[in-house]
Design a protein around this motif. Structure first.
Motif, PDB file in Angstrom:
ATOM      1  N   HIS A  92     -81.014  30.920  23.721  1.00  0.00           N
ATOM      2  CA  HIS A  92     -81.418  30.919  25.136  1.00  0.00           C
ATOM      3  C   HIS A  92     -81.411  32.378  25.577  1.00  0.00           C
ATOM      4  CE1 HIS A  92     -79.924  26.701  25.127  1.00  0.00           C
ATOM      5  NE2 HIS A  92     -80.855  26.536  26.038  1.00  0.00           N
ATOM      6  N   LEU A  93     -82.570  32.908  25.860  1.00  0.00           N
ATOM      7  CA  LEU A  93     -82.623  34.324  26.233  1.00  0.00           C
ATOM      8  C   LEU A  93     -82.015  34.576  27.609  1.00  0.00           C
ATOM      9  CD1 LEU A  93     -86.115  35.192  24.769  1.00  0.00           C
ATOM     10  CD2 LEU A  93     -83.954  36.281  24.135  1.00  0.00           C
ATOM     11  N   GLU A  94     -82.075  33.569  28.490  1.00  0.00           N
ATOM     12  CA  GLU A  94     -81.603  33.787  29.867  1.00  0.00           C
ATOM     13  C   GLU A  94     -80.108  33.531  30.027  1.00  0.00           C
ATOM     14  OE1 GLU A  94     -84.163  31.228  32.066  1.00  0.00           O
ATOM     15  OE2 GLU A  94     -85.860  32.588  31.847  1.00  0.00           O
ATOM     16  N   ASP A  95     -79.500  33.055  28.970  1.00  0.00           N
ATOM     17  CA  ASP A  95     -78.102  32.681  29.011  1.00  0.00           C
ATOM     18  C   ASP A  95     -77.232  33.944  28.957  1.00  0.00           C
ATOM     19  OD1 ASP A  95     -77.066  29.676  27.700  1.00  0.00           O
ATOM     20  OD2 ASP A  95     -75.650  31.290  28.061  1.00  0.00           O
ATOM     21  N   GLY A  96     -75.970  33.806  29.279  1.00  0.00           N
ATOM     22  CA  GLY A  96     -75.087  34.971  29.188  1.00  0.00           C
ATOM     23  C   GLY A  96     -73.757  34.678  29.826  1.00  0.00           C
ATOM     24  N   TYR A  97     -73.245  35.634  30.600  1.00  0.00           N
ATOM     25  CA  TYR A  97     -71.965  35.407  31.276  1.00  0.00           C
ATOM     26  C   TYR A  97     -71.937  36.148  32.596  1.00  0.00           C
ATOM     27  CZ  TYR A  97     -70.675  39.906  29.147  1.00  0.00           C
ATOM     28  OH  TYR A  97     -70.642  41.218  28.764  1.00  0.00           O
ATOM     29  N   ILE A  98     -70.915  35.854  33.366  1.00  0.00           N
ATOM     30  CA  ILE A  98     -70.799  36.407  34.716  1.00  0.00           C
ATOM     31  C   ILE A  98     -69.318  36.625  34.992  1.00  0.00           C
ATOM     32  CG2 ILE A  98     -70.536  34.179  35.948  1.00  0.00           C
ATOM     33  CD1 ILE A  98     -72.802  35.252  37.864  1.00  0.00           C
ATOM     34  N   GLN A  99     -68.988  37.415  35.982  1.00  0.00           N
ATOM     35  CA  GLN A  99     -67.580  37.583  36.362  1.00  0.00           C
ATOM     36  C   GLN A  99     -67.256  36.523  37.409  1.00  0.00           C
ATOM     37  OE1 GLN A  99     -65.716  39.486  34.603  1.00  0.00           O
ATOM     38  NE2 GLN A  99     -67.495  40.285  33.491  1.00  0.00           N
ATOM     39  N   PRO A 100     -66.469  35.503  37.054  1.00  0.00           N
ATOM     40  CA  PRO A 100     -66.272  34.368  37.962  1.00  0.00           C
ATOM     41  C   PRO A 100     -65.727  34.748  39.337  1.00  0.00           C
ATOM     42  CG  PRO A 100     -65.457  33.845  35.764  1.00  0.00           C
ATOM     43  CD  PRO A 100     -65.804  35.293  35.758  1.00  0.00           C
ATOM     44  N   ALA A 101     -64.785  35.695  39.360  1.00  0.00           N
ATOM     45  CA  ALA A 101     -64.203  36.061  40.656  1.00  0.00           C
ATOM     46  C   ALA A 101     -65.241  36.801  41.511  1.00  0.00           C
ATOM     47  CB  ALA A 101     -62.971  36.932  40.448  1.00  0.00           C
ATOM     48  N   ASP A 102     -66.027  37.679  40.882  1.00  0.00           N
ATOM     49  CA  ASP A 102     -67.051  38.412  41.634  1.00  0.00           C
ATOM     50  C   ASP A 102     -68.127  37.460  42.143  1.00  0.00           C
ATOM     51  OD1 ASP A 102     -65.566  40.547  40.883  1.00  0.00           O
ATOM     52  OD2 ASP A 102     -66.970  41.320  39.383  1.00  0.00           O
ATOM     53  N   LEU A 103     -68.455  36.488  41.317  1.00  0.00           N
ATOM     54  CA  LEU A 103     -69.439  35.473  41.734  1.00  0.00           C
ATOM     55  C   LEU A 103     -68.936  34.736  42.973  1.00  0.00           C
ATOM     56  CD1 LEU A 103     -71.851  33.496  41.297  1.00  0.00           C
ATOM     57  CD2 LEU A 103     -70.406  32.253  39.664  1.00  0.00           C
ATOM     58  N   THR A 104     -67.665  34.345  42.939  1.00  0.00           N
ATOM     59  CA  THR A 104     -67.096  33.602  44.070  1.00  0.00           C
ATOM     60  C   THR A 104     -67.111  34.468  45.330  1.00  0.00           C
ATOM     61  OG1 THR A 104     -65.650  32.569  42.433  1.00  0.00           O
ATOM     62  CG2 THR A 104     -65.110  32.184  44.741  1.00  0.00           C
ATOM     63  N   GLN A 105     -66.746  35.737  45.163  1.00  0.00           N
ATOM     64  CA  GLN A 105     -66.724  36.619  46.340  1.00  0.00           C
ATOM     65  C   GLN A 105     -68.130  36.825  46.896  1.00  0.00           C
ATOM     66  OE1 GLN A 105     -64.155  37.263  47.908  1.00  0.00           O
ATOM     67  NE2 GLN A 105     -62.506  36.973  46.432  1.00  0.00           N
ATOM     68  N   ALA A 106     -69.110  36.926  46.022  1.00  0.00           N
ATOM     69  CA  ALA A 106     -70.492  37.099  46.502  1.00  0.00           C
ATOM     70  C   ALA A 106     -70.933  35.866  47.294  1.00  0.00           C
ATOM     71  CB  ALA A 106     -71.432  37.352  45.319  1.00  0.00           C
ATOM     72  N   LEU A 107     -70.633  34.681  46.756  1.00  0.00           N
ATOM     73  CA  LEU A 107     -70.997  33.447  47.464  1.00  0.00           C
ATOM     74  C   LEU A 107     -70.257  33.366  48.802  1.00  0.00           C
ATOM     75  CD1 LEU A 107     -70.898  31.033  44.374  1.00  0.00           C
ATOM     76  CD2 LEU A 107     -72.951  31.509  45.740  1.00  0.00           C
ATOM     77  N   ALA A 108     -68.993  33.787  48.795  1.00  0.00           N
ATOM     78  CA  ALA A 108     -68.195  33.737  50.028  1.00  0.00           C
ATOM     79  C   ALA A 108     -68.794  34.667  51.081  1.00  0.00           C
ATOM     80  CB  ALA A 108     -66.747  34.131  49.723  1.00  0.00           C
ATOM     81  N   ARG A 109     -69.192  35.855  50.638  1.00  0.00           N
ATOM     82  CA  ARG A 109     -69.796  36.769  51.622  1.00  0.00           C
ATOM     83  C   ARG A 109     -71.104  36.181  52.170  1.00  0.00           C
ATOM     84  NH1 ARG A 109     -71.450  43.027  50.691  1.00  0.00           N
ATOM     85  NH2 ARG A 109     -69.214  43.426  50.842  1.00  0.00           N
ATOM     86  N   GLY A 110     -71.907  35.617  51.267  1.00  0.00           N
ATOM     87  CA  GLY A 110     -73.178  34.997  51.705  1.00  0.00           C
ATOM     88  C   GLY A 110     -72.939  33.897  52.726  1.00  0.00           C
ATOM     89  N   ALA A 111     -71.846  33.152  52.557  1.00  0.00           N
ATOM     90  CA  ALA A 111     -71.541  32.061  53.502  1.00  0.00           C
ATOM     91  C   ALA A 111     -71.008  32.620  54.814  1.00  0.00           C
ATOM     92  CB  ALA A 111     -70.520  31.118  52.865  1.00  0.00           C
ATOM     93  N   ARG A 112     -70.055  33.562  54.711  1.00  0.00           N
ATOM     94  CA  ARG A 112     -69.453  34.141  55.930  1.00  0.00           C
ATOM     95  C   ARG A 112     -70.503  34.824  56.794  1.00  0.00           C
ATOM     96  NH1 ARG A 112     -65.314  36.539  52.664  1.00  0.00           N
ATOM     97  NH2 ARG A 112     -63.346  35.426  52.843  1.00  0.00           N
ATOM     98  N   GLU A 113     -71.385  35.584  56.139  1.00  0.00           N
ATOM     99  CA  GLU A 113     -72.380  36.338  56.918  1.00  0.00           C
ATOM    100  C   GLU A 113     -73.330  35.424  57.656  1.00  0.00           C
ATOM    101  OE1 GLU A 113     -74.103  39.194  54.290  1.00  0.00           O
ATOM    102  OE2 GLU A 113     -72.497  40.654  54.675  1.00  0.00           O
TER     103      GLU A 113
END
Ligand SMILES: Cc1cc2nc3c(=O)[nH]c(=O)nc-3n(C[C@H](O)[C@H](O)[C@H](O)COP(=O)(O)OP(=O)(O)OC[C@H]3O[C@@H](n4cnc5c(N)ncnc54)[C@H](O)[C@@H]3O)c2cc1C
Length: 836
Positions: free
Chosen positions: A142-163
Motif C-alpha cells: 500500500h503506497l499510501e500507508d504509513g504511520y502517524i504520531q498519535p498524540a500529535d494527531l489528537t492535538q491537531a483534531l482537538a485544535r480543529g474542534a476548539r477553533e
C-alpha cells in the motif's frame, strides 16, 4: 464548563477527539468533550501509530481509507502537523493461501478505492534491503500507508474542534449519566453537570465501566499488546545520512508481526498467541499513561522469526518495550453506532486500530448522530451485532482469540473455535450424530454441512506450511479429527454440500434454523404501526405471510422480516439470526409512544426446523393433523398444526426455492418434532442439510441477504425489491425518499451472473466487476449452484450494464473470468416448485 450542549463526548483519546472534530464540522459547534486526565493519556499516547489500510471488512476498509485521506489534510486545516509519514507498507506472503488472501483483498480494496500493488520478492528486497526474502513468494504494497504520531494527531483534531467552537474539559471525570424526563441526558462530573441531547462514549479501556453507568453491556475487554524499540542500527543511520527513503512498514503476516524504522533503530510489533485479556474488572480511578511490565518470553518465537527475516534486528540492543492495553471485541472490529436500547446514546469503542480508525469512525458516527444515518454501510462495526451472550467469560475467550488472529489468513469459511459450543438448540446432539460440522452465528451453533460417518481429513490435507500461525482447519479435541479445511477456493466439503443440495432438489432435507430472530408484535395499533414502518402491507387475513423491509429514511434497506398474521391484533416477525439485537433495537426505537403496540421477543422460546424438497409435503402429511394439500395450505400461508403431540405454526415459505415449510415450535418440543420428521421422512430420503447448502440453493433463486445484496447504501429498488414495496398503502418510513431516489435515477442494479471458466474458485462477494478494463460494480455474493450446474454471482452494477445477455468480467483471486448477465432465479424462474 458549559451546562448545556448538543452532544457530550466522553473520552479524550484519538477516537473521542475525532468524533468531536467531526460533530463540530457538521455544525454542532456547541458540543463538549470530557476527559478525566490529559488528552491521549489512555491508550492513544503509546500506540505505535501505524495506519494499516488492509482490512477485509467493507465497513472498516472504508473507515480506514477515509482516515488516511483526512490525516493528509489536518495540518492545513489546523496548523498542527500530526506527523503523518506515508512511507508505504509491504505485506509478505510465504504460502499460496496467503497469496489467495491478498488477491481476494486486492479485489475488495479495488471496490472501495484503495490502491494495492503486488510485488515480487526481488522488488521487496530493493525497497527493504535489510530484509532477507528467502521463502517469500510475493507481497502486496500500500503506497499510501504509513504511520502517524498519535498524540500529535489528537492535538491537531482537538485544535480543529476548539477553533470551531467546541469545548474540551480536561481533568474532569464523568461519574454518572442519567436520562431526564425530557428525553435529554444529564452527564454528571466531578466538576459539574451538563445536560445534552446526545452522549458519545469513546472511553477506550473504560468502555464497560461507562456502559454500566447506563445499564448496558459493552462487549469490549482489552488485551495486552507489546512492541519493542531497538537502539539505532548503523545501517539505518547510514541510510538516513545518505538521504535514502525510509524502508516503510514491513509485515511478515505468516509470522504475525510488523516492523518499521524508529529513530534510526527498528520497531517490532508481534501479535502473539496467549496475550492475556486485562482490566477485566476495570481500571483504577488514578490510571494514566499506564503500561504493564514487559513479557519478552511470550514474544520469543516472533523475535526469532524477525531476526531471521531482518538480521539487523538481532544486531542491536532493545531500547524500550511498550506493553499496553489494546481494546478488543469478539471479532476484532470496533463498535461504532447506536447503543442498543438507548435513544441518543452512541458508542465509539473497542478500537484495536484506533489511530487508524479514528478519522473514519468519527466521521461516520457524526453523520449518524447529526443526519440520522451514516452514508457507509456500518453493519460490520454496528454495536448491535452482538447479543447479551457476549458477557465477561465470552469476551475474554473471544477477544484473546481475535488478538491472536490479527495476522492469520482470514479465510472466508473460517469458523473460529473460542467460546464454543455456546448456544445449542435441542437437536444439536442429533445433528452432531448425523455428521454436522458446525459454524457459529450470534453465539449459536448451526450445522454448516454434514460429513459422512467416519470422514476425516487425511494427514496430507492437514499438512501445514512452515509458518508460525495459520491453521487452515479448526483445532478440535484430541478425540476428534478435523473434517474441514478452510480455503478461498472450493474445499474438501464442496462435494458433500453438493450432495445435500441434490437431496433437497430430489427428495427432502431438514435444517435447523432455530437461531432466527423472532418476535411477536401485538396490540390495537400493531397493524397500523407495521404499515407505517415497513414496505409491504401487513397481511389482512390471519394465516397470511409476506416478506417486508424496514428502510432507512433515505430509502436504503435496514432490515428484512418475514411477517405473518397470527391473530386479529397479533403478528409474528422473523429475521436474520445475526441481526437480532440490531433488528429489535430498530423496531423498538420506532414504537409509538401511546402504548398501543407491544413487542415480545421469542427467539429463545421458539425453535425452527425447515423441511424442504419435493417430498416435504408427503412427510408432513404423515405426521401432522391437518390437510396439508396445496389447496388447503398454499404458498405464503401459515397454519397451526400438530406433529404428533407437539403443537406448532407451519409457514409455507423457505429460502431454498423448493416446496417447503418452516416449522416454528416451542423450543422444548424440538426433539419430538425432529424425531417424528426423521422417522416419517426415511422412506422419502430425508437427510439433514446445512447453511452452506442453503447458501448455494438461495443463490440459484437470486435470494438476497442483508449486508450483501441489501444495504443502507442501496435503495430497495436497486436491490430488486419492487415486489415487496407497496407504494399505494399509504406513507411508510423511507417511502418519499425512495420515490425521490427513483425519480433522480439509480446508479446501481442488482443482477445475477453466470461466471464462466471457473475451475476451483467461485466468486465469494466483494469481487470487482469490470467492463473493458474499467470497474462497473462489485459482486455481493457468489458460489456454485448445484441444481443449475453453474458458477453464479449476484452483483451490483451500473444499470447500463444490467441487460440480460450482456457480458462483463469478474476478477476472482486475481484471475479475470467472463460472466454473463442472466435472468434472476436461474433455478425454477416461475417458482413452480414453491407453489405446487
Ligand atoms: C502497544 C500498543 C500499540 C498500538 N499501536 C497501534 C497502531 O500502531 N495503530 C493503531 O491504529 N492503533 C494502535 N494501538 C491501538 C490504539 O492505541 C487504540 O486503538 C486507540 O488509542 C484507542 O483510542 P481511544 O480514544 O478509543 O481510547 P483511549 O486513548 O484509551 O481514550 C479513552 C479516554 O477516555 C477517558 N475516559 C474514560 N472514562 C472516562 C470518564 N468516565 N470520564 C472522562 N474520561 C474518561 C480516558 O481517560 C482516556 O483518555 C496500539 C495499542 C497498544 C496498546
Amino acid at each position: 464548563m458549559r451546562t448545556h450542549a448538543r452532544a457530550v463526548v466522553i473520552g479524550g483519546g484519538v477516537v473521542g477527539v475525532s468524533t468531536l472534530y467531526h460533530l463540530v464540522r457538521k455544525g454542532w459547534t456547541d458540543s463538549v468533550l470530557i476527559e478525566r486526565k490529559e488528552l491521549t493519556s489512555g491508550s492513544t499516547w503509546h500506540a505505535a501509530g501505524l495506519l494499516p489500510l488492509f482490512n477485509l471488512s467493507y465497513s472498516v476498509g472504508q473507515i480506514h481509507k477515509y482516515s488516511v485521506a483526512l490525516y493528509q489534510t489536518l495540518e492545513q486545516d489546523t496548523g498542527l502537523d500530526p506527523g503523518l509519514r506515508q512511507v508505504s507498507n509491504i505485506r509478505l506472503a510465504r504460502t499460496r493461501d496467503r497469496m489467495d488472501e491478498y488477491n481476494y483483498y486486492a479485489g475488495v480494496a479495488e471496490t472501495i478505492g484503495v490502491k494495492v500493488k503486488f510485488l515480487t520478492a526481488g522488488e521487496v528486497k530493493k525497497i527493504w534491503p535489510l530484509c532477507d526474502v528467502d521463502g517469500i513468494i510475493g507481497a502486496i504494497q500500500h503506497l499510501e500507508d504509513g504511520y502517524i504520531q498519535p498524540a500529535d494527531l489528537t492535538q491537531a483534531l482537538a485544535r480543529g474542534a476548539r477553533e470551531r467552537g467546541a469545548e474540551i474539559n480536561r481533568h474532569t471525570t464523568v461519574n454518572a449519566i442519567e436520562r431526564l424526563a425530557s428525553g435529554e441526558w444529564k452527564v454528571s462530573t466531578d466538576k459539574g453537570e451538563v445536560v445534552c441531547e446526545h452522549v458519545v462514549s469513546a472511553t477506550g479501556n473504560f468502555a464497560r465501566a461507562t456502559g454500566r453507568m447506563v445499564g448496558i453491556n459493552v462487549p469490549v475487554i482489552p488485551v495486552e499488546h507489546q512492541y519493542i524499540v531497538t537502539e539505532a542500527h548503523p545501517e539505518i543511520v547510514k541510510r538516513k545520512a545518505q538521504g535514502l527513503p525510509e524502508m516503510g512498514v514491513l509485515r511478515e503476516s505468516d509470522s504475525s508481526w510488523y516492523m518499521r524504522e524508529e529513530a534510526g533503530g527498528l520497531l517490532l510489533g508481534p501479535y502473539e498467541k496467549g496475550a492475556p485479556a486485562c482490566y477485566i474488572d476495570g481500571l483504577s480511578s488514578d490510571s494514566e499513561y499506564e503500561l504493564f511490565p514487559e513479557d519478552l518470553d511470550r514474544l520469543a518465537p516472533h523475535i526469532e522469526t524477525a531476526i531471521a527475516r531482518v538480521p539487523a534486528f538481532g544486531e542491536v540492543g532493545v531500547k524500550k518495550v511498550y506493553n499496553g492495553a489494546i481494546a478488543y471485541t469478539p471479532d476484532g472490529s470496533p463498535i461504532v453506532g447506536p447503543a442498543p436500547g438507548l435513544r441518543n446514546f452512541w458508542l465509539n469503542e473497542g478500537h484495536s486500530f484506533g489511530v487508524t480508525a479514528a478519522g473514519g469512525a468519527g466521521w461516520q458516527l457524526a453523520e449518524w448522530i447529526v443526519e440520522g444515518e451514516p452514508s457507509i454501510d456500518m453493519l460490520g462495526v454496528d454495536p448491535r451485532r452482538f447479543g447479551p451472550y457476549a458477557d465477561t467469560g465470552y469476551l475474554i475467550a473471544k477477544n484473546e482469540e481475535a488478538y491472536a488472529k490479527v495476522f492469520t489468513v482470514h479465510y472466508p469459511d473460517e469458523e473460529r473455535v473460542a467460546a464454543r459450543p455456546l448456544r445449542q438448540t435441542p437437536c444439536y446432539a442429533r445433528m452432531k450424530d448425523l455428521g454436522a460440522v458446525f459454524g457459529s452465528v450470534y453465539g449459536w451453533e448451526r450445522p454448516n454441512w454434514f460429513a459422512p460417518q467416519g470422514y476425516a481429513l487425511s494427514e496430507t490435507d492437514l499438512a501445514k506450511p512452515d509458518v508460525l500461525l495459520n491453521e487452515n482447519h479448526p483445532a478440535v479435541s484430541p478425540s476428534e479429527k478435523p473434517r474441514e479445511k478452510w480455503s478461498f477456493r472450493r474445499s474438501n466439503y464442496f462435494q458433500f454440500v453438493g450432495d445435500e443440495c441434490r437431496n433437497v432438489r430430489d427428495n427432502v432435507g431438514l435444517m435447523d434454523m432455530s437461531a432466527f430472530a423472532k418476535c411477536e408484535v401485538s396490540g390495537s395499533g400493531a397493524e397500523g404501526w407495521l404499515n407505517s414502518i415497513l414496505t409491504n402491507r401487513a397481511p389482512r387475513r390471519t394465516g397470511r405471510v409476506t416478506l417486508t423491509y424496514l428502510l432507512t429514511k433515505r430509502g436504503g434497506v435496514r432490515a428484512e422480516f418475514t411477517l405473518t398474521r397470527i391473530g386479529p391484533e397479533r403478528f409474528y416477525l422473523v429475521s436474520a439470526a445475526a441481526l437480532e439485537t440490531h433488528d429489535f433495537d430498530a423496531l423498538e426505537k420506532l414504537l409509538p409512544a401511546d402504548n398501543s403496540v407491544r413487542i415480545d421477543k421469542v427467539t429463545t422460546q421458539r425453535g425452527v426446523l425447515v423441511l424442504a424438497g419435493p417430498r416435504s409435503r408427503e412427510v408432513l402429511a404423515k405426521v401432522s393433523d391437518i390437510d396439508v394439500s396445496n389447496a388447503a395450505f398454499p404458498w405464503l400461508t401459515a397454519r397451526r398444526l400438530s406433529i404428533k403431540a407437539a403443537a406448532l405454526i407451519a409457514m409455507r415459505v423457505n429460502f431454498v426455492g423448493e416446496l417447503g415449510y418452516e416449522l416454528h415450535h416451542p423450543i422444548e418440543t424440538q426433539n419430538a418434532i425432529f424425531d417424528a420428521l426423521m422417522a416419517a421422512g426415511a422412506p422419502f430420503g430425508i437427510k439433514p442439510f446445512g447453511i452452506r447448502a442453503m447458501d448455494s440453493l438461495r443463490l440459484e433463486k437470486s435470494y438476497k441477504l442483508i449486508g450483501r445484496e441489501l444495504s443502507i447504501e442501496y435503495s430497495a429498488l436497486e436491490s430488486g425489491l419492487e415486489r415487496f414495496v407497496d407504494f399505494d398503502k399509504g406513507p411508510f418510513l423511507g417511502r418519499d425518499a425512495l420515490v425521490a431516489w427513483r425519480d433522480k435515477g439509480f446508479e446501481n442494479k442488482l443482477v445475477t451472473l453466470e461466471v464462466q471458466g471457473v475451475t476451483d474458485a467461485d466468486a465469494r462477494g466483494s469481487e470487482p466487476v469490470m467492463k473493458n478494463g474499467a470497474m462497473i460494480g462489485r459482486t455481493t455474493s457468489g458460489g456454485y449452484g448445484w441444481r443449475t450446474g453453474k458458477s453464479l454471482a449476484l452483483a451490483m452494477v451500473g444499470p447500463e450494464f444490467s441487460h440480460i445477455g450482456g457480458d462483463v468480467d469478474v476478477r476472482i483471486l486475481g484471475e479475470t473470468r467472463r460472466a454473463i448477465v442472466i435472468p434472476d432465479s436461474p433455478y425454477d424462474p416461475q417458482n413452480k416448485a414453491l407453489r405446487c
